[in-house]
Design an enzyme around this catalytic site. Sequence first.
Site, PDB file in Angstrom:
ATOM      1  N   HIS A 119      35.142   7.911   8.572  1.00 54.78           N
ATOM      2  CA  HIS A 119      36.593   8.077   8.372  1.00 54.78           C
ATOM      3  C   HIS A 119      37.340   8.089   9.708  1.00 54.78           C
ATOM      4  O   HIS A 119      38.416   8.668   9.812  1.00 54.78           O
ATOM      5  CB  HIS A 119      36.906   9.374   7.610  1.00 54.78           C
ATOM      6  CG  HIS A 119      36.084   9.565   6.375  1.00 54.78           C
ATOM      7  ND1 HIS A 119      36.493   9.143   5.135  1.00 54.78           N
ATOM      8  CD2 HIS A 119      34.849  10.085   6.202  1.00 54.78           C
ATOM      9  CE1 HIS A 119      35.559   9.423   4.243  1.00 54.78           C
ATOM     10  NE2 HIS A 119      34.541   9.981   4.870  1.00 54.78           N
ATOM     11  N   SER A 168      50.195  -7.790  30.749  1.00 54.14           N
ATOM     12  CA  SER A 168      51.441  -7.852  30.000  1.00 54.14           C
ATOM     13  C   SER A 168      52.479  -8.550  30.863  1.00 54.14           C
ATOM     14  O   SER A 168      52.468  -8.424  32.084  1.00 54.14           O
ATOM     15  CB  SER A 168      51.895  -6.429  29.679  1.00 54.14           C
ATOM     16  OG  SER A 168      53.287  -6.422  29.424  1.00 54.14           O
ATOM     17  N   LYS A 181      49.454  -2.742  32.281  1.00 59.09           N
ATOM     18  CA  LYS A 181      48.607  -2.984  31.102  1.00 59.09           C
ATOM     19  C   LYS A 181      47.450  -3.927  31.327  1.00 59.09           C
ATOM     20  O   LYS A 181      47.504  -4.856  32.112  1.00 59.09           O
ATOM     21  CB  LYS A 181      49.462  -3.517  29.951  1.00 59.09           C
ATOM     22  CG  LYS A 181      50.420  -2.453  29.498  1.00 59.09           C
ATOM     23  CD  LYS A 181      50.692  -2.417  28.047  1.00 59.09           C
ATOM     24  CE  LYS A 181      49.530  -2.541  27.130  1.00 59.09           C
ATOM     25  NZ  LYS A 181      50.019  -3.005  25.832  1.00 59.09           N
ATOM     26  N   GLU A 204      40.760  -8.814  20.480  1.00 60.45           N
ATOM     27  CA  GLU A 204      41.762  -8.814  19.400  1.00 60.45           C
ATOM     28  C   GLU A 204      41.740 -10.123  18.624  1.00 60.45           C
ATOM     29  O   GLU A 204      41.821 -10.145  17.400  1.00 60.45           O
ATOM     30  CB  GLU A 204      43.164  -8.605  19.979  1.00 60.45           C
ATOM     31  CG  GLU A 204      43.391  -7.224  20.560  1.00 60.45           C
ATOM     32  CD  GLU A 204      44.686  -7.203  21.345  1.00 60.45           C
ATOM     33  OE1 GLU A 204      45.756  -7.144  20.730  1.00 60.45           O
ATOM     34  OE2 GLU A 204      44.637  -7.268  22.586  1.00 60.45           O
TER      35      GLU A 204
END
Length: 469
Positions: free
Chosen positions: A163, A284, A290, A297
């Site tokens: 979970h 970024s 970043k 992804e």
Amino acid sequence: MTASGPPPGKAWAGRFAQGADPAAEAFTSSLSFDRRLWPYDLTGSAAWARALARAKLITDAELESLLAGLDAVRAELEGGAFPFRRELEDIHMNVERRLVELAGPVGGKLHTGRSRNDQVALDERLYLRDILDHVDAGLREVQGALLAQAEQHREAPMPGYTHLQRAQPVLLAHHLLAYVFMLERDRQRFREGRARVNVMPLGAAALAGAAFAIDREVLARDLGFSAPSPNSMDAVADRDYVVEFLGSAAIFGMHCSRLAADLTLWATAEFGFVEFADAFATGSSIMPQKKNPDVAELMRGKSGRLYGNLTAVLTTMKGLPLTYNSDMQEDKEPLFDTVDTLEGIFRVLPPMLRSLTFRTERMREAAGAHYSTATDLADYLVRQGLPFREAHEVVGRAVRHAIAKGCELADVPLEELRGFSALIGRDVYPALTVEASLRARAVIGGTAPDAVRQQLAHAKALLERDASS
Ligand code: ARG
């Protein structure tokens, strides 16, 4: 161009008084994508020519001319000099027309007893057979990269999750090996599908079977197939081998997406378990600090397209009356897109995995925090004779007490712990460490270091066995 007068060169010009509407021609042409089947179309055509010669439908001299002509076509295709013509609709007619141009009228004998319906099924099966060998090698490389990281972190603990809540300590190697075994099943699935791909449709002709005495057993052997298809209508009507391949790829995509999801999560500041090499991350355009795990992804995102391709072909095939229907031409772009997607994944995933730096100190710290060994306290009580359900209840109360105090279970003094159960003794503390928790799970498949060593050996044996076979 207007649609009037019979077109020069269509295979069916005899029947038609009018040329094709340019929009209709563009709409029905598959050449832009099925051209990638050309190597298989040539292999299949050469084998068909040999079968025609064996059946005495062409002379040996004619066979030689056909094979020489096919070689000349191959040379043009390999060299990029082949004149592709969209008005010839697909790769099959393009190859055949060029053969006639290069080999002369004998080229017109090649299509004896053959239809594009069995031809396209053959080409796809030959193509898929090749692709499946690449896919197996690609999957093995991914497994190898995971295995190398697992070996390097044999003893590194981390929190295991259910979970997405910290559950129990596990070894990082154990977590990585879970994916190795998932990918092993993916390899099995592709391999088992290969047996169903490796059946030869040629000789089915349009649907009813060739009207010439072609020995399909010999032809199947010539092309390396295990057997000729047993029913000509089935052979030209079904695309289940494509669907099955797309299904196996979709399942692999699901596994990949979960691996990618774990890694992107672990790479957050919140987790801080892993760092991607700069080579497999991006920055970024606005936020200078970043480092985004773009590769992972996209790996996660690719599963959408893999599922979509499966759904597209399943939907196209649904409800089609037997046998061949032009709808089935729509199987190719999803098939090729899935192949390209898999190949893209195989190129980037292994090096990305090898480039990961695991923050084992931080993982270790997290593994021992947040009551991750509460189950071990319950197991301790069970070993003292308490039924598990009661032990669960006792430990639940102890955890609530520790939460209220703002400390871990191991920091609760013995007298206080004994307030929850008199069965608790001083020897409880060593049972609550991460190491003891790991060591206790020594069952086959468990997370104890010895059990994980066995899994490593098992996984290594799987990879080595396949490498030598
Ligand atoms: N381009 C076709 C396909 O991909 C080849 C078979 C065409 N057969 C036919 N009768 N139109 O399915």
